[in-house]
Design an enzyme around this catalytic site. Sequence first.
Site, PDB file in Angstrom:
ATOM      1  N   LYS A  17       0.824  -1.214   0.000  1.00 62.36           N
ATOM      2  CA  LYS A  17       0.000   0.000   0.000  1.00 62.36           C
ATOM      3  C   LYS A  17       0.854   1.258   0.000  1.00 62.36           C
ATOM      4  O   LYS A  17       0.615   2.186  -0.777  1.00 62.36           O
ATOM      5  CB  LYS A  17      -0.928   0.024   1.220  1.00 62.36           C
ATOM      6  N   LEU A  19       4.058   1.631  -0.788  1.00 57.02           N
ATOM      7  CA  LEU A  19       4.849   1.736  -2.012  1.00 57.02           C
ATOM      8  C   LEU A  19       4.021   2.325  -3.143  1.00 57.02           C
ATOM      9  O   LEU A  19       4.469   3.234  -3.857  1.00 57.02           O
ATOM     10  CB  LEU A  19       5.379   0.359  -2.403  1.00 57.02           C
ATOM     11  N   LYS A  39      -1.156   8.877   7.309  1.00 55.81           N
ATOM     12  CA  LYS A  39      -1.360   7.504   7.774  1.00 55.81           C
ATOM     13  C   LYS A  39      -1.808   7.637   9.221  1.00 55.81           C
ATOM     14  O   LYS A  39      -0.974   7.705  10.133  1.00 55.81           O
ATOM     15  CB  LYS A  39      -0.077   6.688   7.656  1.00 55.81           C
ATOM     16  N   GLY A 119      -4.726   3.450   4.836  1.00 56.15           N
ATOM     17  CA  GLY A 119      -5.189   2.596   5.920  1.00 56.15           C
ATOM     18  C   GLY A 119      -4.089   1.690   6.431  1.00 56.15           C
ATOM     19  O   GLY A 119      -2.897   1.912   6.183  1.00 56.15           O
ATOM     20  N   PRO A 207       5.493  -4.106 -11.704  1.00 50.97           N
ATOM     21  CA  PRO A 207       6.219  -5.382 -11.684  1.00 50.97           C
ATOM     22  C   PRO A 207       6.942  -5.582 -10.369  1.00 50.97           C
ATOM     23  O   PRO A 207       7.099  -4.642  -9.581  1.00 50.97           O
ATOM     24  CB  PRO A 207       7.201  -5.222 -12.847  1.00 50.97           C
TER      25      PRO A 207
END
Length: 228
Positions: A17, A19, A39, A119, A207
């Site tokens: 999340k 990243l 966050k 989240g 990827p």
Amino acid sequence: MAKHKYFIAGTDTDVGKTLIACGILEKARQQGLKTAAVKPVAAGCEQTSEGLRNGDALALQDAMTLELSYAQVNPVAFEPPIAPHIAAMQENKQLSVPRLAGFCSGVLMQPCDLVLVEGAGGWRVPLNPRETLANLAVELNLPVILVVGMKLGCINHALLSVEAIERDGLKVAGWVANRIDPDMSCYEENMMTLRTLIKAPCLGEVPFLEQAGKAPVADNLDLTPLFT
């Protein structure tokens, strides 16, 4: 007040999340947009000379363009890397949607083009016996960007997450496929199934990255659906 606001959710814990959120912030920055992120609650923090610090929150702070204090980015921090409601119970603290929503509102009111609220874990991570982080997204009335961790079982996790988000009355604004298992079998077939069954636009396929970073992630994203 932010022009575009989204809640970043994941199909599970450790699906990337943060990243993907940092990649979105970087892509927006490249397009000349002002960005911020919050966050609201993070477990798995390290003690530093300045207090508890969470790696994900620090990454968000580094990726956004607005200068906010750490406390604004991550207002509630716990040291143990466990579910937030369990960490709160161990420290005799209480988590609640109104309190977290208040913290988020301060960032959402910033003069930005894009604000992300990230989240923790999956969609139904508890905050207390009555509320989950999903209730926070509902309280803030934010459309959701779903990060799908591409691994065995991802189709079920993704479809259940989409179903739950929509049942809670929120819109899935888009989803990102993040390949966390480099050896995943039938990757293309899984992607085809997800693209067919998830009606929201796919914002990109990221990827497996040996050295994960916001710039390589941004290269694989298309944010057009978020701003049109």
